[in-house]
Design an enzyme around this catalytic site. Structure first.
Site, PDB file in Angstrom:
ATOM      1  N   SER A   1       0.859  -1.192   0.000  1.00  0.00           N
ATOM      2  CA  SER A   1       0.000   0.000   0.000  1.00  0.00           C
ATOM      3  C   SER A   1       0.891   1.236   0.000  1.00  0.00           C
ATOM      4  CB  SER A   1      -0.855  -0.002   1.276  1.00  0.00           C
ATOM      5  OG  SER A   1      -1.490   1.233   1.470  1.00  0.00           O
TER       6      SER A   1
ATOM      7  N   TYR B   1      -2.245   0.659  10.559  1.00  0.00           N
ATOM      8  CA  TYR B   1      -2.196   0.062   9.216  1.00  0.00           C
ATOM      9  C   TYR B   1      -0.798   0.235   8.626  1.00  0.00           C
ATOM     10  CZ  TYR B   1      -3.534  -0.483   4.228  1.00  0.00           C
ATOM     11  OH  TYR B   1      -3.633  -0.871   2.899  1.00  0.00           O
TER      12      TYR B   1
END
Ligand SMILES: NC(=O)c1ccc[n+]([C@@H]2O[C@H](COP(=O)([O-])OP(=O)(O)OC[C@H]3O[C@@H](n4cnc5c(N)ncnc54)[C@H](OP(=O)(O)O)[C@@H]3O)[C@@H](O)[C@H]2O)c1
Length: 249
Positions: free
Chosen positions: A151, A164
Site C-alpha cells: 500500500s 495500518y
C-alpha cells in the site's frame, strides 16, 4: 513450472491470446479473492492460470469461481494457523502466491486501541508470513512468484494511519527479506504499492473520514490487477521487485 516457466512467461508476454489448455496452466493462489483487489487479480490471471481463490465468505467465493473456469474456492481464515496448515496440505507445487487479504483499522497513536494494532498486524503481516512459510516448499518446487499487495501506507505513515502503516511497513521488510533469501532458489518476490483503490475497504475508510465517496478519485481494482499480471508474466530476464501505483490526478 521449472524451465517451462521461462518458455511460458516469454510466450505469454510475446503473444497474448495464445493461452495453454486449462489443465496445463500454472497454479496461482490469491488470498482476499472474494472481493476487491484480490478478486480483480484472480480475473486477470484466469486466462493463463488455474486458480485457488482465498477468502472467508463462502458465498462470494462460490459466485466468483462460477465465473472463472479453472478456479476453485480456497475458504480459509488466514489468521487461523491450524486452518492454514490444513488448507495448504494439498498444494505440492505453486507457481504464484498473491497476498491480497487485508484489513485497514485506522486511528491515531493516541486513540487507536491495542486491538486495532493487533488486528492489522495479524492479517496484513503475520498471516502473510505464515502462509508463505507453509508454502515455501511448493513455491520452490515451481520456482514460483510471491506477490504482496502492500500500500502507499507501506511507504508513508500519515496521521491516523499508524496501525495500518506499521503492518504495511513490516510486510515490506518481510518481502525484502524473502526476496534476498529465496531469489537464489529461483523465486521472485514483488511488492505492489497501490494508492487508494475503489473497493469496500476504501469505502469504509472514506466513511470513517467523513468524506463523500467518489470512485473516480481512486484506482480501479482492475488497474492494480493489471500491474500484478505484468509482474507475473514478466520475461525470464526480468524480476519486477516493486511496483508503485497512484491514481492519476
Ligand atoms: N482499497 C485500497 O484503497 C487499497 C490501497 C492500497 C492497498 N490495499 C491493500 O490491498 C489489499 C486488498 O484490499 P481491498 O481494498 O481489496 O480490500 P477489501 O475489498 O476489503 O477485501 C479484503 C479481502 O481480504 C479478505 N480477508 C480479510 N480478512 C481475512 C481473513 N482473516 N482471512 C481471509 N481473508 C480475509 C476478505 O475476504 P473475506 O471477507 O471473504 O474473508 C476480502 O477478500 C489489502 O492488503 C489492502 O491493504 C488496498
Amino acid at each position: 513450472m521449472g524451465p517451462w516457466r521461462h518458455f511460458y512467461r516469454g510466450a505469454m508476454a510475446a503473444q497474448p491470446g495464445s493461452e495453454p489448455a486449462t489443465a496445463e496452466r500454472p497454479l496461482a493462489l490469491a488470498t482476499g479473492a472474494s472481493r476487491g483487489i484480490g478478486a480483480a487479480v484472480a480475473t486477470a490471471l484466469q486466462p493463463t492460470h488455474r486458480l485457488l481463490l482465498g477468502g472467508r465468505d463462502a458465498g462470494a467465493l462460490a459466485a466468483r469461481t462460477a465465473k472463472l473456469p479453472g478456479a476453485r474456492a480456497w475458504p480459509v481464515d488466514v489468521t487461523d494457523p491450524a486452518a492454514l496448515r490444513a488448507a495448504v496440505a494439498e498444494i505440492e507445487r505453486l507457481d504464484v502466491l498473491v497476498h491480497s487479504a487485508g484489513v485497514a483499522e485506522l486511528g491515531t497513536v493516541e486513540e487507536a486501541a491495542p486491538s486495532a494494532w493487533r488486528r492489522n498486524l495479524e492479517v496484513n503481516l503475520l498471516a502473510v508470513v505464515e502462509l508463505t512459510r507453509l508454502l515455501l516448499p511448493a513455491l520452490r518446487a515451481a520456482r514460483g512468484h510471491v506477490v504482496v499487495i502492500n500500500s502507499g501506507g507501506g511507504r508513508n505513515a500519515r496521521p491516523g494511519w499508524g496501525p495500518y502503516a506499521a503492518s504495511k511497513f513490516a510486510v515490506r521488510g518481510f518481502a525484502d527479506a524473502l526476496r534476498a533469501e529465496e531469489e537464489p532458489n529461483g523465486l521472485r518476490v514483488t511488492s505492489v504499492y497501490p494508492g487508494r483503490t475503489d473497493t469496500e475497504m476504501q469505502r469504509a475508510v472514506v466513511a470513517g473520514e467523513g468524506g463523500e465517496y467518489d470512485p473516480r478519485r481512486f484506482l480501479r481494482p482492475e488497474s492494480v490487477a493489471a500491474a500484478v499480471r505484468t509482474a507475473v508474466l514478466a520475461t525470464p530476464d526480468a524480476h519486477l521487485t516493486e511496483l508503485i501505483l497512484r491514481p492519476t490526478l
